[in-house]
Design a protein around this motif. Sequence first.
Motif, PDB file in Angstrom:
ATOM      1  N   ASP A   1       0.951  -1.371  -0.194  1.00 48.98           N
ATOM      2  CA  ASP A   1       0.032  -0.059   0.363  1.00 48.98           C
ATOM      3  C   ASP A   1       1.279   1.283  -0.309  1.00 48.98           C
ATOM      4  OD1 ASP A   1      -2.071  -1.593   0.597  1.00 48.98           O
ATOM      5  OD2 ASP A   1      -2.078  -1.942   2.298  1.00 48.98           O
ATOM      6  N   LYS A   2       1.976   1.058  -1.171  1.00 45.08           N
ATOM      7  CA  LYS A   2       2.693   2.411  -1.201  1.00 45.08           C
ATOM      8  C   LYS A   2       2.256   3.127  -2.052  1.00 45.08           C
ATOM      9  CE  LYS A   2       6.002   1.084   2.086  1.00 45.08           C
ATOM     10  NZ  LYS A   2       6.469   1.518   3.503  1.00 45.08           N
ATOM     11  N   THR A   3       1.446   4.847  -1.878  1.00 40.12           N
ATOM     12  CA  THR A   3       1.791   5.791  -3.351  1.00 40.12           C
ATOM     13  C   THR A   3       3.132   6.369  -3.567  1.00 40.12           C
ATOM     14  OG1 THR A   3       1.693   7.113  -1.337  1.00 40.12           O
ATOM     15  CG2 THR A   3      -0.547   6.492  -1.754  1.00 40.12           C
ATOM     16  N   ASP A   4       4.331   5.973  -2.510  1.00 41.44           N
ATOM     17  CA  ASP A   4       5.941   6.205  -3.413  1.00 41.44           C
ATOM     18  C   ASP A   4       6.181   4.767  -2.827  1.00 41.44           C
ATOM     19  OD1 ASP A   4       6.187   6.351  -0.855  1.00 41.44           O
ATOM     20  OD2 ASP A   4       6.558   8.617  -1.025  1.00 41.44           O
ATOM     21  N   ALA A   5       7.538   5.617  -3.635  1.00 43.81           N
ATOM     22  CA  ALA A   5       8.260   4.091  -2.995  1.00 43.81           C
ATOM     23  C   ALA A   5       9.408   4.423  -1.812  1.00 43.81           C
ATOM     24  CB  ALA A   5       9.585   4.477  -4.534  1.00 43.81           C
ATOM     25  N   MET A   6       8.807   5.589  -0.554  1.00 44.26           N
ATOM     26  CA  MET A   6       9.624   5.882  -0.011  1.00 44.26           C
ATOM     27  C   MET A   6       9.554   4.671   1.672  1.00 44.26           C
ATOM     28  SD  MET A   6      11.790   7.989   1.557  1.00 44.26           S
ATOM     29  CE  MET A   6      11.124   9.859   1.667  1.00 44.26           C
ATOM     30  N   ILE A   7      11.273   3.928   2.046  1.00 43.42           N
ATOM     31  CA  ILE A   7      10.831   3.053   2.273  1.00 43.42           C
ATOM     32  C   ILE A   7      12.060   3.071   3.678  1.00 43.42           C
ATOM     33  CG2 ILE A   7      10.086   1.121   0.947  1.00 43.42           C
ATOM     34  CD1 ILE A   7      13.139   0.263   0.345  1.00 43.42           C
ATOM     35  N   TYR A   8      12.394   2.490   4.968  1.00 44.99           N
ATOM     36  CA  TYR A   8      12.957   2.454   6.217  1.00 44.99           C
ATOM     37  C   TYR A   8      13.088   1.387   6.543  1.00 44.99           C
ATOM     38  CZ  TYR A   8      10.045   6.751   5.496  1.00 44.99           C
ATOM     39  OH  TYR A   8       9.084   8.335   5.465  1.00 44.99           O
ATOM     40  N   PRO A   9      14.855   1.820   6.578  1.00 44.59           N
ATOM     41  CA  PRO A   9      15.680   0.012   7.157  1.00 44.59           C
ATOM     42  C   PRO A   9      14.810   0.190   8.131  1.00 44.59           C
ATOM     43  CG  PRO A   9      16.881   2.269   6.926  1.00 44.59           C
ATOM     44  CD  PRO A   9      15.579   3.062   6.973  1.00 44.59           C
TER      45      PRO A   9
END
Length: 193
Positions: free
Chosen positions: A58-66
Amino acid sequence: MFKKVWMAGMAAFCALAFSFPMQSSAHANTHTVQEGESIYNIAMKYGLPAKQVQAMNDKTDAMIYPGEQLKLPAVLSESEKDLLARLVEAEAKGESYAGKVAVATVVLNRVESDIYPDTVKGVIYDGIQFSPVLNGSINNPAGDESKRAVNEALAYQGYDNESLYFYNPDKAQSSYLENKEVTTVIGDHVFLR
């Protein structure tokens, strides 16, 4: 002498290791994001489309976090694909191709869900949901269209309406399903979550 014993031990180990069936990887996989990773890198690592990994989470952008846990689409063995295709064939006989894909998608959504077993076989044989299991028609071979529908449902993971249920209201009534949200209607089947 040591070399002969070692070689014999390795031969015995290999014989045992390859004589047991592999466990299925049908349950939804997860990946813990490491520093410097991107959705694209992770998708390439698992041989998946990046857009599908993004949709599964459900990501609207490609932002992910460690440290973040990403869901990955289920990958089925050939025997699991066959079982699912046989269910689709029996459960959605006479329905459109889209209806067959939707039935396969419900099973895959259940594999991913926390309230159902985490394998295709576990979901299909869980309780009394699927009449083909009860009447034995699941044992009949699947046609080409049902097999294609399973492959499309696998490729479609993450892009659906998260349907967990379906039924034909002309053939069955369910007070349990009356409180569920309808996601779509395809042919004679109503799909819900």
